[in-house]
Design an enzyme around this catalytic site. Sequence first.
Site, short mmCIF file in Angstrom:
data_model
loop_
_atom_site.label_atom_id
_atom_site.label_comp_id
_atom_site.label_asym_id
_atom_site.label_seq_id
_atom_site.Cartn_x
_atom_site.Cartn_y
_atom_site.Cartn_z
N LEU A 266 -14.92 52.22 -0.47
CA LEU A 266 -14.42 52.83 -1.70
C LEU A 266 -15.16 52.26 -2.92
O LEU A 266 -14.61 51.50 -3.70
CB LEU A 266 -12.91 52.64 -1.83
CG LEU A 266 -12.08 53.65 -1.03
CD1 LEU A 266 -10.59 53.31 -1.07
CD2 LEU A 266 -12.30 55.08 -1.55
N HIS A 267 -16.44 52.61 -2.99
CA HIS A 267 -17.25 52.21 -4.14
C HIS A 267 -17.03 53.19 -5.29
O HIS A 267 -16.28 54.16 -5.14
CB HIS A 267 -18.72 52.15 -3.74
CG HIS A 267 -19.08 50.84 -3.10
ND1 HIS A 267 -20.37 50.46 -2.87
CD2 HIS A 267 -18.31 49.84 -2.64
CE1 HIS A 267 -20.37 49.26 -2.30
NE2 HIS A 267 -19.13 48.86 -2.15
N ALA A 268 -17.73 52.91 -6.39
CA ALA A 268 -17.47 53.69 -7.60
C ALA A 268 -17.52 55.20 -7.40
O ALA A 268 -16.60 55.91 -7.77
CB ALA A 268 -18.45 53.27 -8.69
#
Lengths: 558, 85
Positions: B14-16
Amino acid sequence: MILEGTGVSSGISMGKALVLEDENIAISKRGREPVEEIARFKDALGLAKEQLNTLKEKVAEEQRGILEAQVMMLEDPLLLNQVESGIREQSVSAEFAVEQVMDSFITLFEGMTDEYMKERSLDVIDLKKRLIKNLIGLVSSLNILPDDVIIVADDLTPSHTAEMDREKVLGFVLFRGGKTSHTAIMARSLQIPAVVGVSGEIMTGDFLAIDGASGVIYVNPDEETIEIMKERRKAIQERKLHLEKLKGVSTETLDGKRVELVANIGSIEDLEYVVKNDAEGIGLFRTEFLFMNRDTAPDEEEQYKVYKEILKTMAGKPVVVRTLDIGGDKDISYLDLPKEMNPFLGYRGIRLCLGETDLFKTQLRALLRSSIYGNLKIMYPMIASLTELQKANGILKEVREELSLQGLPFGEVEVGIMIETPAAALISDVLAREVDFFSIGTNDLTQYTLAVDRLNERITSLYDSFHPAVLSLVETTIKNGHANGIWVGMCGEAAGDRRMIPILLAMGLDEFSMNPSDILPARELIRSLKRDELEKLLVKIRGLSTGEEVRKLIDGLH
Amino acid sequence: MVKVQVEIQLKSGLHARPTTRLVQEAMKYTSEITLVKGERSVNAKSMMSVLSLGATKGDIIELEVSGEDEDQAKNAILDILKSEE
């Protein structure tokens, strides 16, 4: 509340204040009513989103993702709730609450093990700065202004004003500066009301009604005052319509003495105002702005294009271009000039041009090449001796020869000098033999003659172009110019001054160069004057001993 | 209320960028949407909170949705968590 300052660009304007502050401003904890602070926070938030969305259009795909993530962070309900409840429960300013909440997120991200996630704290820091800047009005880029605003600042740098979205600026209120400061000059050419040298406190969001003529500022005025200001604004509008009728009319006295009314400009953008105000030419194009706010000097081609465009727009009307006049108040990174104790007496103007000959030659080449497109006149700034003038002319001659050798065309160009040092005025008889014209720069001439720093607020009252010493130098210059058969103009602020114009006409000044917005009023005034009366006036003035006496005499005329 | 467990397939977790997509999607629904990872449970409409989960590929997330449009919301969020990019 009523504040006072010096009105430097006339007109009435009313709107919300946007206060620009210094980078490292301390955040005040104390706020207004929570409801107001929450409203401020929401405004800052909305503005931040707008800024990010605008920015998004300009960056590469890679960065766009980051900016989109930032926008989503701003929409985070947790952030909104925490800031709002922070403001409400602690009765603090929006800035303070934003800092508190954002700092807790920053700590959260910084504490994460994943390197990538750790870096997200940078996004939050970025957002925090943006929000706080928006709150205290330090809009990092003035090209995205929230709404129609009155800009309030300590002072504005040329880069501020250059990138500003002029459409949205209703007025300027500056705590520093005087009539001849950069902002004042710019405000006048854009015809935006401005008041400088104001003392008092104004906060972002205050409703201001400013009178750029009298210098009065009403902070959060009552209905009655707003009505009065509206009336006054209407009267000014009507006056404007009256001045419109003077467009295309000859600038001459009642007894038929014609003079030239031309404009001072600093950039191509100003041309619009030159045309709008029916200037008969350009009496001063300050080329400094071409060289400022950048990392390298503009090359020949870039300059050539600018000069060419100006000459083409002016379609044969005279265009006086002043060669680079840098030093003193201007900071040019690529020239790497050492700091000086007395920059106004230092390495600047023609001194710098003669020292940095590559820079000077490039400008002269660009100018000469552009000269085939119109009526170009070249002018050197800050001449104080014959030697300097001869050296500058020597370089110009070299450049002409170079161009001829290269087979590049250029036209006949008049060459003149600024008379802005007392020395130049006093030896104007000698200098006149080497040039085609003089243009008196009264701003510097007054400063150098009276030894008064025109940017020093404590001594503004001593800065007086009506001082008999200044007037005497002006008259000497005009007389010596005419005796040698050259024309004499003036491109300082005084040339557009209603009280100075009659004196200058009497002295025989040929060309008056002023801010575009002063042109039509000046034409109206000149058309109401008669030369024989002016000559009598001049005789009286010669007998006066102070600037006050001179002004009083002139005021008695109207 | 609907509840479902899912293993994150997103390559970078769950990166940017995926989080932006997930939060944008979550905002479209009126239902309350919660992501639970281990002991932490966060609001899926809060960018900061979702990011702060630090969820990576292979993590097991429990998705809880309750509200009028819970089924649509659940499916939409699941799609994102199960996608690879």
